[in-house]
Design a protein around this motif. Structure first.
Motif, PDB file in Angstrom:
ATOM      1  N   LEU A  91       0.801  -1.259  -0.328  1.00 23.66           N
ATOM      2  CA  LEU A  91      -0.186  -0.065   0.011  1.00 23.66           C
ATOM      3  C   LEU A  91       0.935   1.158   0.039  1.00 23.66           C
ATOM      4  O   LEU A  91       0.430   2.343  -0.476  1.00 23.66           O
ATOM      5  N   LEU A  92       1.886   1.307   0.832  1.00 28.99           N
ATOM      6  CA  LEU A  92       2.996   2.442   0.839  1.00 28.99           C
ATOM      7  C   LEU A  92       3.463   2.476  -0.438  1.00 28.99           C
ATOM      8  O   LEU A  92       3.431   3.919  -0.991  1.00 28.99           O
ATOM      9  N   LEU A  93       3.814   1.394  -1.255  1.00 27.91           N
ATOM     10  CA  LEU A  93       4.574   1.534  -2.566  1.00 27.91           C
ATOM     11  C   LEU A  93       3.457   2.228  -3.530  1.00 27.91           C
ATOM     12  O   LEU A  93       3.652   2.820  -4.325  1.00 27.91           O
ATOM     13  N   ALA A  94       2.131   1.531  -3.505  1.00 32.38           N
ATOM     14  CA  ALA A  94       1.072   2.009  -4.554  1.00 32.38           C
ATOM     15  C   ALA A  94       0.922   3.618  -4.197  1.00 32.38           C
ATOM     16  O   ALA A  94       0.474   4.059  -5.257  1.00 32.38           O
ATOM     17  N   HIS A  95       1.038   4.129  -3.163  1.00 33.45           N
ATOM     18  CA  HIS A  95       0.971   5.463  -2.814  1.00 33.45           C
ATOM     19  C   HIS A  95       2.217   6.499  -3.553  1.00 33.45           C
ATOM     20  O   HIS A  95       1.873   7.447  -4.148  1.00 33.45           O
ATOM     21  N   ARG A  96       3.267   5.714  -3.328  1.00 33.28           N
ATOM     22  CA  ARG A  96       4.497   6.474  -3.674  1.00 33.28           C
ATOM     23  C   ARG A  96       4.759   6.420  -5.423  1.00 33.28           C
ATOM     24  O   ARG A  96       5.150   7.320  -5.830  1.00 33.28           O
ATOM     25  N   LEU A  97       4.373   5.466  -5.941  1.00 31.00           N
ATOM     26  CA  LEU A  97       4.736   4.899  -7.189  1.00 31.00           C
ATOM     27  C   LEU A  97       4.286   6.094  -8.253  1.00 31.00           C
ATOM     28  O   LEU A  97       4.826   6.699  -9.016  1.00 31.00           O
ATOM     29  N   PRO A  98       2.921   6.489  -8.156  1.00 25.45           N
ATOM     30  CA  PRO A  98       2.494   7.462  -9.080  1.00 25.45           C
ATOM     31  C   PRO A  98       3.088   8.986  -8.840  1.00 25.45           C
ATOM     32  O   PRO A  98       2.888   9.826  -9.594  1.00 25.45           O
ATOM     33  N   ARG A  99       3.912   9.163  -7.475  1.00 24.64           N
ATOM     34  CA  ARG A  99       4.279  10.444  -7.168  1.00 24.64           C
ATOM     35  C   ARG A  99       5.538  10.660  -7.220  1.00 24.64           C
ATOM     36  O   ARG A  99       6.230  11.514  -7.256  1.00 24.64           O
ATOM     37  N   ARG A 108      -4.598   3.856   3.372  1.00 24.48           N
ATOM     38  CA  ARG A 108      -3.707   3.633   4.468  1.00 24.48           C
ATOM     39  C   ARG A 108      -2.213   4.048   3.886  1.00 24.48           C
ATOM     40  O   ARG A 108      -1.435   4.415   4.780  1.00 24.48           O
ATOM     41  N   GLY A 109      -1.965   3.951   2.656  1.00 21.88           N
ATOM     42  CA  GLY A 109      -0.717   4.141   2.003  1.00 21.88           C
ATOM     43  C   GLY A 109      -0.469   5.640   2.079  1.00 21.88           C
ATOM     44  O   GLY A 109       0.720   5.841   2.568  1.00 21.88           O
ATOM     45  N   ALA A 110      -1.490   6.382   2.027  1.00 22.11           N
ATOM     46  CA  ALA A 110      -1.316   7.891   2.255  1.00 22.11           C
ATOM     47  C   ALA A 110      -0.728   8.168   3.830  1.00 22.11           C
ATOM     48  O   ALA A 110      -0.023   8.984   3.763  1.00 22.11           O
ATOM     49  N   ARG A 111      -1.534   7.617   4.563  1.00 26.02           N
ATOM     50  CA  ARG A 111      -1.349   7.750   6.006  1.00 26.02           C
ATOM     51  C   ARG A 111       0.054   7.310   6.415  1.00 26.02           C
ATOM     52  O   ARG A 111       0.861   7.881   7.195  1.00 26.02           O
ATOM     53  N   LEU A 112       0.480   6.326   5.798  1.00 31.32           N
ATOM     54  CA  LEU A 112       1.742   5.587   6.291  1.00 31.32           C
ATOM     55  C   LEU A 112       2.755   6.614   5.624  1.00 31.32           C
ATOM     56  O   LEU A 112       3.878   6.833   6.431  1.00 31.32           O
ATOM     57  N   TYR A 113       2.811   6.985   4.521  1.00 35.52           N
ATOM     58  CA  TYR A 113       3.616   8.201   3.944  1.00 35.52           C
ATOM     59  C   TYR A 113       3.528   9.280   4.720  1.00 35.52           C
ATOM     60  O   TYR A 113       4.878   9.865   4.910  1.00 35.52           O
ATOM     61  N   ALA A 114       2.424   9.966   5.016  1.00 39.52           N
ATOM     62  CA  ALA A 114       2.434  11.061   5.767  1.00 39.52           C
ATOM     63  C   ALA A 114       3.108  10.827   7.150  1.00 39.52           C
ATOM     64  O   ALA A 114       3.896  11.867   7.786  1.00 39.52           O
TER      65      ALA A 114
END
Length: 224
Positions: free
Chosen positions: A84-92, A199-205
């Motif tokens: 989930l964290l990687l899924a949030h980061r990859l597009p950005r 959840r990926g966005a929250r983990l990244y934040a």
């Protein structure tokens, strides 16, 4: 100093441009001309930093290092959090997205080997930890599931890139985990695992906040 800073900015611009072109076209189809157009630099500036397209790809792979998510008491959650964290980061993050596409590109394997093997190894370790805690079903083979998940994640990434320019990648990965978990996790764990795309966005934040706090603490600490 100013010249050195300009050189660093130029190098980073070329790397990010190369990563974006690799992510869209793959290693074999990407061209130096496309990278130059994306980076908006001269051919001389590009070749000052990178001798070839292969050298550029190695630079992208070298600069796309990712850290695993924080360890969770529920090891299946740690397994899910990584995706989930990687899924949030990859597009950005162009460098990360380009590196993932190079790793998935079979035509590039003669140059770069199998970069995704490290991902398989880490996933298998997380699943082994979950199995040791009794969170996954007895028949689960961590190595087999890791191979399948990395393959499915990579396929999901390529489809999201082609169909939506990664706009819905987090939702697709969330759906993937929702399909897989009932087949590997014990019923008592399933209800405790968060597979939501948010959840990926929250983990990244949380990661950014922790990094900022660490930098502030380091800046305020007296010199030895």
């Amino acid at each position: 100093m100013a010249r050195q800073e300009r050189a660093i900015r130029t190098r980073n611009a070329v790397l990010e441009a190369a990563a974006a072109v690799f992510a869209e076209h793959g290693y074999e189809s990407a061209t130096i001309v496309q990278i130059l157009e994306q980076a908006k630099v001269t051919k001389g500036a590009l070749y000052f930093h990178f001798a070839s397209k292969e050298d550029l790809a190695r630079g992208v792979l070298d600069h796309a290092v990712t850290e695993p998510p924080p360890d969770h008491p529920i090891k299946v959650q740690t397994f899910v959090d990584m995706g989930l964290l990687l899924a949030h980061r990859l597009p950005r993050e162009p460098l990360l997205r380009g590196a993932a596409r190079i790793a998935a590109d079979q035509s590039a394997q003669r140059f770069f080997g199998w970069p995704w093997q490290d991902w398989v190894k880490l996933t298998a370790q997380q699943l082994s930890a979950a199995k040791d805690q009794g969170e996954v079903l007895p028949h689960v083979d961590p190595e087999q599931i890791a191979q399948a998940m990395v393959g499915a994640f990579t396929g999901t990434q390529l489809m999201a890139q082609a169909m939506t320019q990664m706009a819905d990648f987090a939702e697709r990965v969330s759906f993937l985990y929702g399909l897989v978990l009932p087949s590997i996790a014990v019923p008592g764990v399933l209800g405790q695992v968060d597979t939501s795309p948010e959840r990926g966005a929250r983990l990244y934040a949380d990661f950014l906040a922790a990094s900022k706090a660490a930098e502030s603490a380091e800046a305020e600490s007296p010199d030895d």
